[in-house]
Design a protein around this motif. Structure first.
Motif, PDB file in Angstrom:
ATOM      1  N   ILE A  35       0.869  -1.179   0.000  1.00 25.05           N
ATOM      2  CA  ILE A  35       0.000   0.000   0.000  1.00 25.05           C
ATOM      3  C   ILE A  35       0.904   1.226   0.000  1.00 25.05           C
ATOM      4  CG2 ILE A  35      -1.790   1.295   1.225  1.00 25.05           C
ATOM      5  CD1 ILE A  35      -2.617  -1.427   2.498  1.00 25.05           C
ATOM      6  N   ASP A  36       0.768   2.046  -1.036  1.00 23.67           N
ATOM      7  CA  ASP A  36       1.596   3.237  -1.192  1.00 23.67           C
ATOM      8  C   ASP A  36       0.761   4.333  -1.834  1.00 23.67           C
ATOM      9  OD1 ASP A  36       3.910   4.867  -1.243  1.00 23.67           O
ATOM     10  OD2 ASP A  36       4.398   4.198  -3.268  1.00 23.67           O
ATOM     11  N   ASN A  39      -2.790   3.583  -2.882  1.00 28.67           N
ATOM     12  CA  ASN A  39      -3.021   2.522  -3.860  1.00 28.67           C
ATOM     13  C   ASN A  39      -2.528   1.196  -3.311  1.00 28.67           C
ATOM     14  OD1 ASN A  39      -3.971   4.234  -6.057  1.00 28.67           O
ATOM     15  ND2 ASN A  39      -1.881   5.002  -6.093  1.00 28.67           N
ATOM     16  N   SER A  40      -3.226   0.116  -3.674  1.00 32.82           N
ATOM     17  CA  SER A  40      -2.830  -1.232  -3.260  1.00 32.82           C
ATOM     18  C   SER A  40      -2.339  -2.011  -4.473  1.00 32.82           C
ATOM     19  CB  SER A  40      -4.019  -1.981  -2.652  1.00 32.82           C
ATOM     20  OG  SER A  40      -4.416  -1.364  -1.467  1.00 32.82           O
ATOM     21  N   HIS A 104       3.463  -8.083   3.599  1.00 35.42           N
ATOM     22  CA  HIS A 104       2.678  -6.855   3.561  1.00 35.42           C
ATOM     23  C   HIS A 104       3.619  -5.675   3.798  1.00 35.42           C
ATOM     24  CE1 HIS A 104      -0.350  -3.842   4.827  1.00 35.42           C
ATOM     25  NE2 HIS A 104      -1.156  -4.543   4.073  1.00 35.42           N
ATOM     26  N   GLU A 106       3.270  -1.334   3.996  1.00 37.71           N
ATOM     27  CA  GLU A 106       2.526  -0.075   3.881  1.00 37.71           C
ATOM     28  C   GLU A 106       3.508   1.060   4.080  1.00 37.71           C
ATOM     29  OE1 GLU A 106      -1.419   2.241   5.579  1.00 37.71           O
ATOM     30  OE2 GLU A 106      -0.831   0.340   6.463  1.00 37.71           O
TER      31      GLU A 106
END
Length: 109
Positions: A35-36, A39-40, A104, A106
């Motif tokens: 997630i950046d 946006n995923s 994951h 982020e």
């Protein structure tokens, strides 16, 4: 402050430093999520494309300067400088590791 990043996280930042999007994607599990900027990106191919786009769109350097653990996640705070809007900026990278891969990530200001 001297610290040692966990292996796969060190590999992620080393690959980012040279813009190696394929090597970055290989740091992740096959179903990983990044997630950046709201946006995923799900899966290695989406992650590879995300990094390839970032590397071609902007020139930047990233220097990790702090390491912590928070709620089961590894938090790396890094200083980014480049030709992107808002540069320079300090970002926090929240990593969840599964085995020897990133499951994951982020990235937040």
């Amino acid at each position: 402050m001297a610290f040692e990043l966990p292996g796969v996280i060190a590999a992620y930042f080393a690959a980012d430093k040279i813009g190696a999007s394929q090597a970055i994607s290989e740091c992740f599990t096959s179903d990983a999520v990044v997630i950046d900027e709201g946006n995923s990106y799900v899966g290695r191919e989406a992650i590879r494309q995300w990094m390839a786009n970032a590397s071609t769109q902007y020139s930047y350097t990233v220097e990790p300067f702090a390491l912590a653990e928070e709620n089961g996640r590894i938090v790396v705070t890094s200083h980014l400088v480049g030709n992107f809007p808002g540069s320079p900026v300090d970002l926090r990278y929240y990593f969840v590791i599964d085995g020897d891969r990133i499951a994951h990530l982020e990235i937040v200001p």
